[in-house]
Design an enzyme around this catalytic site. Structure first.
Site, PDB file in Angstrom:
ATOM      1  N   SER A 129      14.751  57.195   8.825  1.00 38.22           N
ATOM      2  CA  SER A 129      13.982  56.623   7.721  1.00 38.22           C
ATOM      3  C   SER A 129      12.549  56.336   8.162  1.00 38.22           C
ATOM      4  O   SER A 129      12.289  56.108   9.336  1.00 38.22           O
ATOM      5  CB  SER A 129      14.643  55.333   7.246  1.00 38.22           C
ATOM      6  OG  SER A 129      13.884  54.763   6.225  1.00 38.22           O
ATOM      7  N   LYS A 183      22.656  54.521   6.344  1.00 38.44           N
ATOM      8  CA  LYS A 183      21.393  55.027   5.775  1.00 38.44           C
ATOM      9  C   LYS A 183      21.463  55.013   4.240  1.00 38.44           C
ATOM     10  O   LYS A 183      20.498  54.664   3.557  1.00 38.44           O
ATOM     11  CB  LYS A 183      21.130  56.451   6.281  1.00 38.44           C
ATOM     12  CG  LYS A 183      19.963  57.178   5.609  1.00 38.44           C
ATOM     13  CD  LYS A 183      18.648  56.458   5.860  1.00 38.44           C
ATOM     14  CE  LYS A 183      17.396  57.236   5.499  1.00 38.44           C
ATOM     15  NZ  LYS A 183      17.340  57.930   4.252  1.00 38.44           N
ATOM     16  N   HIS A 186      21.014  51.530   3.143  1.00 43.38           N
ATOM     17  CA  HIS A 186      19.588  51.232   3.294  1.00 43.38           C
ATOM     18  C   HIS A 186      18.822  51.688   2.051  1.00 43.38           C
ATOM     19  O   HIS A 186      18.019  50.947   1.489  1.00 43.38           O
ATOM     20  CB  HIS A 186      19.045  51.937   4.551  1.00 43.38           C
ATOM     21  CG  HIS A 186      17.551  52.077   4.579  1.00 43.38           C
ATOM     22  ND1 HIS A 186      16.881  53.041   3.856  1.00 43.38           N
ATOM     23  CD2 HIS A 186      16.592  51.355   5.210  1.00 43.38           C
ATOM     24  CE1 HIS A 186      15.580  52.910   4.056  1.00 43.38           C
ATOM     25  NE2 HIS A 186      15.382  51.908   4.873  1.00 43.38           N
ATOM     26  N   ASN A 187      19.094  52.886   1.613  1.00 37.20           N
ATOM     27  CA  ASN A 187      18.373  53.405   0.445  1.00 37.20           C
ATOM     28  C   ASN A 187      18.724  52.628  -0.819  1.00 37.20           C
ATOM     29  O   ASN A 187      17.859  52.385  -1.661  1.00 37.20           O
ATOM     30  CB  ASN A 187      18.683  54.889   0.246  1.00 37.20           C
ATOM     31  CG  ASN A 187      17.974  55.754   1.268  1.00 37.20           C
ATOM     32  OD1 ASN A 187      17.682  55.302   2.370  1.00 37.20           O
ATOM     33  ND2 ASN A 187      17.697  56.992   0.926  1.00 37.20           N
ATOM     34  N   GLU A 190      16.887  49.515  -0.753  1.00 39.07           N
ATOM     35  CA  GLU A 190      15.488  49.828  -1.094  1.00 39.07           C
ATOM     36  C   GLU A 190      15.322  49.856  -2.627  1.00 39.07           C
ATOM     37  O   GLU A 190      14.353  49.319  -3.162  1.00 39.07           O
ATOM     38  CB  GLU A 190      15.159  51.188  -0.467  1.00 39.07           C
ATOM     39  CG  GLU A 190      13.772  51.711  -0.715  1.00 39.07           C
ATOM     40  CD  GLU A 190      13.611  53.096  -0.083  1.00 39.07           C
ATOM     41  OE1 GLU A 190      14.009  53.274   1.087  1.00 39.07           O
ATOM     42  OE2 GLU A 190      13.107  53.998  -0.771  1.00 39.07           O
TER      43      GLU A 190
END
Ligand code: 2AM
Length: 481
Positions: A129, A183, A186-187, A190
């Site tokens: 990232s 990941k 994480h997105n 976000e």
């Protein structure tokens, strides 16, 4: 001659930048790409004067590698990854390592990991990232897969990763698809962070009537508080940015959000594992609602809401909004970690939660001071059941609570939508409730479908009642959706 520390397949910008980053940190990289011309062009331009070497054939690439061989792919997720693995396997030996740094789905990574381990090889699926800049100067890296691979890739990965102080934003995440799962979360987080910031902007604009420069100034101030983060920083810049005609560019941008799907995948996983990750879900749905621009324009002419203006102290309310954002953000991260914990249970992953917070602390889009506090919470108690129960966050949310409720209530009264603030508060109130109305729900299910219920007085024993006095006494055993 075996001189290269690692090979990297895939010379799009991310791949090129990771190679240059590895080169800067003293590693010799062998570059390869399906379209071979790109290798020569890269060596003659971006990689000119570096120690990077190139290969025209996979056999040639493999021959340059020291053992155990490390081959990293940064190619389009999906079939391209499988195609390369298939070509690489006959060229590699037991103990060699294939790393997928693309945006693969964690289920694919799990499958590839199992299949390569059966062949004696090691596989790593790593979240990367931070975009192009991150790849070049310090990404956040989230590697997971065959644990035996970690010692062999650790110096390269931690060498090139972003640093917070001296600590690298990269650590071993866990087994199989854990890296790509983290990941994905994480997105999703976000998405949530962005939505929260947009709601704060909307309330300041729609309810308080503040202009872009003032809102930019407010975000600038907030960036000096607990909310200090990359996303608040860029929002400050965006709101102050003027177009060539001197007008704010942000006002000219169509209010219809795009999405590539990682937020959606997080929400789907949440549903799949039965975890109430409501804020990310609302963030995804908010993008969906925004994209119904034409329908909204038509509806705005017919569907009315309240018209009363905001009454009260605007400055004090701006501080309330800041606290609402902070409290909602704590809930969002708590939910994200709940999802990771559940997936870890499902797949038997040994997730390193403090390490995950540190990986996100720098280098990536959600980097923030706040993640340092999360790291501390898991350092204090690695078995922390829920972030909301950590002393630091518990106090923070208690301190913000009155403001948070005021913002949600005021936004509702004034008709400004705040789905993420609201769902976070509803979650908080649900999570802290000893009793929820699911007793009634169980009774309803038993009434119409004989689904049975459990009595508080006899745990583990499920029974059916004939609620109407007619119909049978047979309980349902086949319909348990
Ligand atoms: P290319 O330069 O030959 O297109 C990002 O698209 C990277 O993934 C590029 O390096 C691209 O190679 C590679 N890529 C995309 N689809 C691919 C496929 N089906 N097989 C191999 N490489 C692919």
């Amino acid at each position: 001659m075996a001189t290269a520390d690692i090979a990297l397949i895939g010379l799009a910008v991310m791949g090129q930048n990771l190679i240059l980053n590895m080169n800067d940190h003293g590693f010799v990289v062998c570059a390869y790409n399906r379209t071979v011309d790109k290798v020569e062009k890269f060596l003659a331009n971006e990689a000119k004067g570096t120690k990077v070497i190139g290969a025209k054939y996979l056999e040639e690439m493999v021959a340059t590698l020291k053992k155990p061989r490390r081959v990293m792919m940064l190619v389009k997720a999906g079939a391209a990854v499988d195609a390369f693995i298939e070509k690489l396997v006959p060229l590699l030996e037991a103990g060699d390592i294939i790393i997928d740094g693309g945006n693969s789905e964690y289920q694919d990574t799990l499958r590839r990991c199992k299949s390569l381990e059966e062949k004696g090889m090691l596989f790593v699926g790593s979240g990367v990232s931070g975009g192009e800049d991150g790849a070049r100067y310090g990404p956040s890296l989230m590697p997971g897969g065959s644990p035996e691979a970690w010692p062999h890739i650790k110096p390269i990965f931690q060498g090139i990763a972003a640093k917070v102080g001296t600590e690298p934003c990269c650590d071993w995440v866990g087994e199989e698809g854990a890296g790509h799962f983290v990941k994905m979360v994480h997105n999703g987080i976000e998405y949530g962070d962005m939505q929260l910031i947009c709601e704060a902007y909307h309330v300041m604009k729609g309810a308080l009537g503040l202009d872009n420069d003032k809102i930019s100034e407010v975000f600038g101030q907030w960036n000096k508080t607990e909310l200090d983060s990359f996303l608040i920083e860029i929002t400050t810049d965006i709101l102050a940015f003027k177009d060539t005609d001197g007008k704010h560019l942000v006002d000219k941008i169509k209010d219809s959000a795009g999405q590539k799907g990682t937020g959606k995948w997080t929400a789907i996983s949440a549903l799949e594992y039965g975890m109430p990750v409501t804020l990310i879900g609302e963030a995804v749905f908010s993008r969906c609602l925004s994209s119904l621009k034409d329908e909204r324009v038509a509806a705005s002419k017919k569907l009315h809401g309240p018209t009363a203006p905001f009454e009260g102290n605007k400055e004090a309310f701006v501080e309330d909004i800041r606290q609402a954002l902070y409290a909602s953000k704590i809930v969002s991260y708590a939910q994200g970690f709940m999802l990771m914990r559940e997936a870890a249970k499902e797949f038997n992953w040994n997730l390193n939660y403090g390490g995950i917070a540190l990986m996100w602390r720098g280098g990536c889009i959600i980097r923030s001071r706040f993640l340092g506090n999360i790291k501390e919470a898991f350092d204090k108690n690695p078995n922390l059941v829920n972030l909301l129960l950590d002393d630091f966050f518990l106090k923070a949310i208690h301190d913000c609570q009155a403001s948070w409720r005021n913002v949600v209530a005021t936004a509702v009264a004034l008709g400004v939508p705040t789905p993420a603030f609201s769902t976070a508060l509803a979650f908080y109130d649900g999570y802290r409730s000893e009793t929820l109305p699911a007793n009634l729900l169980q009774a309803q299910r038993d009434y119409f479908g004989a689904h049975t219920y459990e009595l508080l007085s006899t745990p583990g024993k499920f029974q059916h009642t004939n609620w109407t006095g007619h119909g049978g006494n047979v309980s349902s055993s086949t319909y348990n959706a």
